[in-house]
Design a protein around this motif. Structure first.
Motif, PDB file in Angstrom:
ATOM      1  N   ARG A 120      -5.675   1.824  -5.898  1.00  0.00           N
ATOM      2  CA  ARG A 120      -6.333   3.100  -5.611  1.00  0.00           C
ATOM      3  C   ARG A 120      -5.434   4.280  -5.985  1.00  0.00           C
ATOM      4  O   ARG A 120      -5.911   5.315  -6.462  1.00  0.00           O
ATOM      5  CB  ARG A 120      -6.746   3.148  -4.139  1.00  0.00           C
ATOM      6  CG  ARG A 120      -7.846   2.152  -3.827  1.00  0.00           C
ATOM      7  CD  ARG A 120      -8.217   2.087  -2.352  1.00  0.00           C
ATOM      8  NE  ARG A 120      -9.167   1.006  -2.139  1.00  0.00           N
ATOM      9  CZ  ARG A 120     -10.481   1.115  -2.310  1.00  0.00           C
ATOM     10  NH1 ARG A 120     -11.008   2.268  -2.673  1.00  0.00           N
ATOM     11  NH2 ARG A 120     -11.280   0.082  -2.113  1.00  0.00           N
ATOM     12  N   ALA A 121      -4.126   4.119  -5.790  1.00  0.00           N
ATOM     13  CA  ALA A 121      -3.189   5.172  -6.194  1.00  0.00           C
ATOM     14  C   ALA A 121      -3.171   5.317  -7.714  1.00  0.00           C
ATOM     15  O   ALA A 121      -3.146   6.432  -8.249  1.00  0.00           O
ATOM     16  CB  ALA A 121      -1.790   4.851  -5.671  1.00  0.00           C
ATOM     17  N   LEU A 122      -3.198   4.187  -8.429  1.00  0.00           N
ATOM     18  CA  LEU A 122      -3.207   4.236  -9.892  1.00  0.00           C
ATOM     19  C   LEU A 122      -4.423   4.999 -10.417  1.00  0.00           C
ATOM     20  O   LEU A 122      -4.342   5.705 -11.426  1.00  0.00           O
ATOM     21  CB  LEU A 122      -3.206   2.813 -10.457  1.00  0.00           C
ATOM     22  CG  LEU A 122      -1.926   1.997 -10.255  1.00  0.00           C
ATOM     23  CD1 LEU A 122      -2.146   0.557 -10.716  1.00  0.00           C
ATOM     24  CD2 LEU A 122      -0.750   2.611 -10.993  1.00  0.00           C
ATOM     25  N   LYS A 123      -5.543   4.858  -9.713  1.00  0.00           N
ATOM     26  CA  LYS A 123      -6.783   5.483 -10.179  1.00  0.00           C
ATOM     27  C   LYS A 123      -6.841   6.986  -9.901  1.00  0.00           C
ATOM     28  O   LYS A 123      -7.618   7.693 -10.543  1.00  0.00           O
ATOM     29  CB  LYS A 123      -7.985   4.789  -9.534  1.00  0.00           C
ATOM     30  CG  LYS A 123      -8.204   3.367 -10.037  1.00  0.00           C
ATOM     31  CD  LYS A 123      -9.415   2.728  -9.373  1.00  0.00           C
ATOM     32  CE  LYS A 123      -9.680   1.336  -9.943  1.00  0.00           C
ATOM     33  NZ  LYS A 123     -10.868   0.691  -9.331  1.00  0.00           N
ATOM     34  N   ARG A 124      -6.034   7.466  -8.944  1.00  0.00           N
ATOM     35  CA  ARG A 124      -6.165   8.880  -8.596  1.00  0.00           C
ATOM     36  C   ARG A 124      -4.938   9.735  -8.903  1.00  0.00           C
ATOM     37  O   ARG A 124      -5.035  10.960  -8.891  1.00  0.00           O
ATOM     38  CB  ARG A 124      -6.511   9.022  -7.112  1.00  0.00           C
ATOM     39  CG  ARG A 124      -5.439   8.587  -6.144  1.00  0.00           C
ATOM     40  CD  ARG A 124      -5.821   8.886  -4.693  1.00  0.00           C
ATOM     41  NE  ARG A 124      -4.821   8.394  -3.775  1.00  0.00           N
ATOM     42  CZ  ARG A 124      -4.922   7.256  -3.108  1.00  0.00           C
ATOM     43  NH1 ARG A 124      -5.999   6.502  -3.251  1.00  0.00           N
ATOM     44  NH2 ARG A 124      -3.970   6.856  -2.298  1.00  0.00           N
ATOM     45  N   GLN A 125      -3.779   9.118  -9.195  1.00  0.00           N
ATOM     46  CA  GLN A 125      -2.565   9.901  -9.407  1.00  0.00           C
ATOM     47  C   GLN A 125      -2.069   9.796 -10.840  1.00  0.00           C
ATOM     48  O   GLN A 125      -2.349   8.823 -11.546  1.00  0.00           O
ATOM     49  CB  GLN A 125      -1.451   9.447  -8.458  1.00  0.00           C
ATOM     50  CG  GLN A 125      -1.805   9.535  -6.978  1.00  0.00           C
ATOM     51  CD  GLN A 125      -1.949  10.960  -6.471  1.00  0.00           C
ATOM     52  OE1 GLN A 125      -1.967  11.917  -7.244  1.00  0.00           O
ATOM     53  NE2 GLN A 125      -2.075  11.124  -5.158  1.00  0.00           N
ATOM     54  N   THR A 126      -1.296  10.791 -11.253  1.00  0.00           N
ATOM     55  CA  THR A 126      -0.722  10.805 -12.606  1.00  0.00           C
ATOM     56  C   THR A 126       0.537   9.959 -12.686  1.00  0.00           C
ATOM     57  O   THR A 126       0.771   9.266 -13.678  1.00  0.00           O
ATOM     58  CB  THR A 126      -0.385  12.252 -13.029  1.00  0.00           C
ATOM     59  OG1 THR A 126      -1.582  13.029 -12.997  1.00  0.00           O
ATOM     60  CG2 THR A 126       0.206  12.295 -14.424  1.00  0.00           C
ATOM     61  N   LEU A 127       1.359   9.992 -11.636  1.00  0.00           N
ATOM     62  CA  LEU A 127       2.608   9.236 -11.593  1.00  0.00           C
ATOM     63  C   LEU A 127       2.630   8.388 -10.323  1.00  0.00           C
ATOM     64  O   LEU A 127       2.502   8.925  -9.222  1.00  0.00           O
ATOM     65  CB  LEU A 127       3.816  10.190 -11.620  1.00  0.00           C
ATOM     66  CG  LEU A 127       5.197   9.582 -11.379  1.00  0.00           C
ATOM     67  CD1 LEU A 127       5.525   8.517 -12.425  1.00  0.00           C
ATOM     68  CD2 LEU A 127       6.266  10.682 -11.378  1.00  0.00           C
ATOM     69  N   VAL A 128       2.801   7.070 -10.486  1.00  0.00           N
ATOM     70  CA  VAL A 128       2.807   6.156  -9.343  1.00  0.00           C
ATOM     71  C   VAL A 128       4.059   5.291  -9.400  1.00  0.00           C
ATOM     72  O   VAL A 128       4.397   4.732 -10.458  1.00  0.00           O
ATOM     73  CB  VAL A 128       1.552   5.253  -9.334  1.00  0.00           C
ATOM     74  CG1 VAL A 128       1.620   4.243  -8.188  1.00  0.00           C
ATOM     75  CG2 VAL A 128       0.290   6.092  -9.215  1.00  0.00           C
ATOM     76  N   PHE A 129       4.744   5.181  -8.273  1.00  0.00           N
ATOM     77  CA  PHE A 129       5.886   4.279  -8.131  1.00  0.00           C
ATOM     78  C   PHE A 129       5.439   3.049  -7.343  1.00  0.00           C
ATOM     79  O   PHE A 129       4.850   3.179  -6.266  1.00  0.00           O
ATOM     80  CB  PHE A 129       7.034   4.959  -7.374  1.00  0.00           C
ATOM     81  CG  PHE A 129       7.732   6.048  -8.143  1.00  0.00           C
ATOM     82  CD1 PHE A 129       8.865   5.769  -8.897  1.00  0.00           C
ATOM     83  CD2 PHE A 129       7.260   7.356  -8.108  1.00  0.00           C
ATOM     84  CE1 PHE A 129       9.516   6.777  -9.600  1.00  0.00           C
ATOM     85  CE2 PHE A 129       7.897   8.365  -8.808  1.00  0.00           C
ATOM     86  CZ  PHE A 129       9.026   8.078  -9.560  1.00  0.00           C
TER      87      PHE A 129
END
Length: 326
Positions: A120-129
């Protein structure tokens, strides 16, 4: 008592010699007795209801033509457990299933709550750790999402990178040219691509530059636009390398950074760029940090116990002490 109308699918559901039923028994503390295409469940009310949910969910996937392996069974078990007591399940308050990434070859579904949050973070953010131990699916899911973007032409290319850090081996003494020297360090990324895409397409894309796999040092001076960029094994970057990589971000691009802070192979005295970046950027808009633990390991179940054992021992020696001559 559960009944499944297709004997062939029921056999696939139960697993070879009933291994899938055995896994459900161990994880949910129920007794599952197979009788032909029927299963009798015994245990607590909640455990039996969760086991029923797991079996019916898996059977539904088989009816749609999906393959079924131990990892898929484990994923649905964790999904059921994350929903709590199913008799009190409130569809308005909780999601009924983990998120997934749609690919041409097959959908990639989260198997743990942490993986669900990661997708879900990958789908909404530009940079994900993605930060956590080995075997939690950080790199594999990152590559899956990158392939998803490429297949839908949301980006023009994939750029997959790793720092070629010596972990006891001397890079200069490896045979071949530079590509042949660094390819072994990038092998996990190749493996993920071949698992998620047609092998012939991967080879064509690598030749054309649509997919680029390169050491981190080759990123300097570039502006990466219309691309999904993945940095794997980021715990082995220095502070300056991490800053250099993150500032390559161009228009219409996504960046995914993965690493395990407990497996740092940097020389003595150098700070991990991953740890520093997570600390500095956690509250920056457009950035999200997803943490994984031993409970999220989706390889062999023994891997999770191994990671937990190492995490529970005395504090890991510092980089200085690890590299001190003995």
């Amino acid at each position: 008592m559960l009944a499944f109308d297709d004997n062939r699918l029921a056999s696939l559901l139960f697993g070879h010699y009933g291994q899938n039923l055995a896994l459900i028994e161990r994880r949910l503390e129920v007794v599952a007795e197979q009788r032909g295409n029927h299963v009798a469940l015994e245990g607590s009310r909640e455990a039996c209801e969760q086991a029923r949910h797991v079996l019916e969910t898996l059977y539904g996937r088989l009816k749609k033509g999906a393959d079924l392996g131990p990892g898929d069974v484990e994923g649905v078990i964790r999904e059921a457990a994350s929903q709590g007591f199913l008799f009190d399940f409130d569809p308005a308050a909780r999601r009924q299933s983990f998120d997934e990434i749609s690919l041409r070859r097959r959908p990639v579904r989260a198997r743990t709550a942490a993986q669900d949050a990661y997708i879900r973070a990958l789908k909404r953010q530009t940079l994900v750790f993605g930060v956590g131990p080995a075997g939690t699916g950080k790199t594999w899911l990152a590559v899956a999402y990158a392939v998803h973007l490429l297949e839908r032409r949301a980006v023009d290319r994939l750029i997959l990178s790793r720092p070629a850090v010596e972990a006891g081996e001397r890079l200069g003494f490896l045979p071949g040219d530079m590509k042949e020297k660094v390819d072994p360090y990038l092998r996990p990324i190749y493996d993920a691509l071949h698992d998620l895409m047609d092998r012939a397409y991967v080879e064509r894309a690598l030749t054309s530059g649509e997919i680029e796999i390169a050491p981190l040092a080759f990123m300097r001076g570039r502006t990466l636009s219309n691309a999904c960029v993945i940095l794997d094994e980021a715990q082995n970057t220095t502070s300056m390398q991490m800053k250099m990589f993150l500032t390559r971000l161009g228009e219409n691009s996504h960046m995914i950074v993965t690493g395990d802070p407990t497996q740092i192979d940097l020389p003595p005295g150098q700070t991990s760029g991953l740890a520093e970046a997570v600390d500095l950027l956690s509250d920056v808009e457009g950035v999200e940090v997803c943490h994984f633990s031993a409970a999220d390991v989706v390889r062999h179940e023994l891997v999770g116990r191994i990671v937990a054992a190492y995490d529970g021992r005395a504090p890991t020696p510092s980089a200085d002490s690890r590299n001190r001559p003995r």
